[in-house]
Design a protein around this motif. Sequence first.
Motif, PDB file in Angstrom:
ATOM      1  N   LEU A 279       0.930  -1.209   0.003  1.00  0.00           N
ATOM      2  CA  LEU A 279      -0.151  -0.073   0.027  1.00  0.00           C
ATOM      3  C   LEU A 279       0.727   1.228   0.129  1.00  0.00           C
ATOM      4  N   THR A 280       2.025   1.136   0.769  1.00  0.00           N
ATOM      5  CA  THR A 280       2.817   2.327   0.836  1.00  0.00           C
ATOM      6  C   THR A 280       3.578   2.531  -0.410  1.00  0.00           C
ATOM      7  N   GLY A 281       4.161   1.457  -1.097  1.00  0.00           N
ATOM      8  CA  GLY A 281       4.511   1.445  -2.391  1.00  0.00           C
ATOM      9  C   GLY A 281       3.824   1.953  -3.698  1.00  0.00           C
ATOM     10  N   VAL A 282       2.170   1.962  -3.710  1.00  0.00           N
ATOM     11  CA  VAL A 282       1.380   2.515  -4.584  1.00  0.00           C
ATOM     12  C   VAL A 282       1.768   4.021  -4.548  1.00  0.00           C
ATOM     13  N   PHE A 283       1.621   4.754  -3.140  1.00  0.00           N
ATOM     14  CA  PHE A 283       1.771   6.123  -3.320  1.00  0.00           C
ATOM     15  C   PHE A 283       3.291   6.481  -3.441  1.00  0.00           C
ATOM     16  N   THR A 284       4.099   5.798  -2.950  1.00  0.00           N
ATOM     17  CA  THR A 284       5.730   6.069  -3.085  1.00  0.00           C
ATOM     18  C   THR A 284       5.863   6.108  -4.322  1.00  0.00           C
ATOM     19  N   PHE A 285       5.647   5.280  -5.063  1.00  0.00           N
ATOM     20  CA  PHE A 285       6.342   5.136  -6.641  1.00  0.00           C
ATOM     21  C   PHE A 285       5.174   5.660  -7.698  1.00  0.00           C
ATOM     22  N   VAL A 368      -6.650   2.413  -1.563  1.00  0.00           N
ATOM     23  CA  VAL A 368      -5.607   2.267  -0.387  1.00  0.00           C
ATOM     24  C   VAL A 368      -6.100   2.830   0.743  1.00  0.00           C
ATOM     25  N   GLY A 369      -6.786   3.784   0.956  1.00  0.00           N
ATOM     26  CA  GLY A 369      -6.977   4.259   2.354  1.00  0.00           C
ATOM     27  C   GLY A 369      -8.039   3.265   3.163  1.00  0.00           C
ATOM     28  N   PRO A 370      -9.096   2.622   2.304  1.00  0.00           N
ATOM     29  CA  PRO A 370      -9.800   1.646   3.035  1.00  0.00           C
ATOM     30  C   PRO A 370      -9.048   0.791   3.669  1.00  0.00           C
ATOM     31  N   PHE A 404      11.414  -2.812   3.222  1.00  0.00           N
ATOM     32  CA  PHE A 404      12.090  -3.043   1.970  1.00  0.00           C
ATOM     33  C   PHE A 404      11.242  -3.750   0.794  1.00  0.00           C
ATOM     34  N   LEU A 405      10.265  -4.523   1.151  1.00  0.00           N
ATOM     35  CA  LEU A 405       9.992  -5.158   0.258  1.00  0.00           C
ATOM     36  C   LEU A 405       9.470  -4.568  -1.202  1.00  0.00           C
ATOM     37  N   ALA A 406       8.418  -3.586  -1.339  1.00  0.00           N
ATOM     38  CA  ALA A 406       8.130  -2.819  -2.348  1.00  0.00           C
ATOM     39  C   ALA A 406       9.260  -2.187  -3.083  1.00  0.00           C
ATOM     40  N   PRO A 407       9.905  -1.496  -2.440  1.00  0.00           N
ATOM     41  CA  PRO A 407      11.245  -0.962  -3.101  1.00  0.00           C
ATOM     42  C   PRO A 407      12.145  -2.015  -3.894  1.00  0.00           C
ATOM     43  N   THR A 408      12.356  -2.854  -3.239  1.00  0.00           N
ATOM     44  CA  THR A 408      12.996  -4.308  -3.873  1.00  0.00           C
ATOM     45  C   THR A 408      12.335  -4.732  -5.073  1.00  0.00           C
TER      46      THR A 408
END
Length: 448
Positions: A279-285, A368-370, A404-408
């Motif tokens: 979920l964090t990766g969706v907004f980060t990238f 994402v938010g829900p 580290f999972l989403a960035p990797t």
Amino acid sequence: MASLEPPAAAPAGAGAAASVSSLDARTRRGRVFAWALWDWGSAAFNAVATTFVFTVYVTGSSFGDKTANSAALSWALAIAGIVVLLIAPVTGQRSDASAHRKRWLAINTGVVVLTLALMFFVHPSPAYLWFGLALLAIGTVFFELASVNYNAMLAQISTPRTVGKVSGFGWGMGYIGGIVLLLILYFGFIEPDVGLFGVTGEDGLAVRVSMLIAAVWMALSALPVLFAVPENRPLDPEAPRVGFFASYGVLFRSIRDLWTHSRQTVYFLFASAIFRDGLTGVFTFGGVLAAGTFGFTPGQVIIFAIAANVVAGVATIASGALDDRFGPKPLILTSLVGLVISGLAVFVFHGGGQTIFWIFGLILCLFVGPAQSASRTYLARLIPPGREGQVFGLYATTGRAAVFLAPTAFGLFVTIGGAQVWGILGIVLVLLVGLALLIPVRAAGAPR
């Protein structure tokens, strides 16, 4: 707000009792609103310091080589993550035992506000790089610790019937607060040549003043919860006090007990660590893909970010009723499936250009938010009474352990595919793994 906790119906002829009940309901609604204002104010750190403004500023060419600055930023935040990993469960456990949850929320939030204010003194020069990064790292640690205390308060201001609405309202307020603050800072100080109060971009003043505004924003938003919500009660008033390092022994025994008596909580902590990183990766990238793959200009990225936060905020607030009606697990599962399908659509149809990104990117934001809010309520329903701080501390720790999972995965798929757009499949994979791990976890207590 009226729907968060409706007053109980009073028997005929019980006017005084009805008045008391109405007063109690207004008090509960006031506490929920005061609690949610902390989420509203947290955008000062989440959106301004770590996402859109200060990190962009401190990794810019004014501070030296951009690549080296970005690497330094990642190291600073990695160190902060390790610190959170090691101390969040213990600090949460100690706030449960000592009944000082609100006090620690105030202290930790105060440190975050101080770090935001000190960012004003980070001038655009290589000599100030590590000062700025140190402030970000310290702010990150104390923001995570404050979030442990804040999340643990959810059980104090909601009931099993309303926990979904309350959590969704708070999370939605965070998205909306980010929109409002970013609009104020961007159009008031950063975008114009001469902003409010005559502020210009010379010597980084526009960004530095923005950080002062962010500090004031968070400080004022955090005050209501400290006055409106009562302190928690101690887990065991007769239990002897233990020192900080001895608290680790208490923690390990508690984890063992949690594994024995509430194993589903442990399973959920593990599964949620995976899908929350997705979920964090969706907004980060999302912004990276918008600019690098779909050709968005920096201004268009900000416009999309504002639209994305509007969609996420409204969807999160609206989803609270579904959480309370059907339970958090169906909401999380539905959201994760929606995210996987939307993410795959962005990848498959990316040749359609910006229109495709706008359509399916905003659909992604619907879920994402829900998923984030329902994850918090799922845990709140599972936690044994009186151990909210400790378990939400583990929630923060497991989240950091998987960060580290989403960035990797993103980087790995970009390497495999030879194009940035392939990184979408990495994010989708992380979400799929989290979804698969969540399916066998038994649902949290049904709303009643």
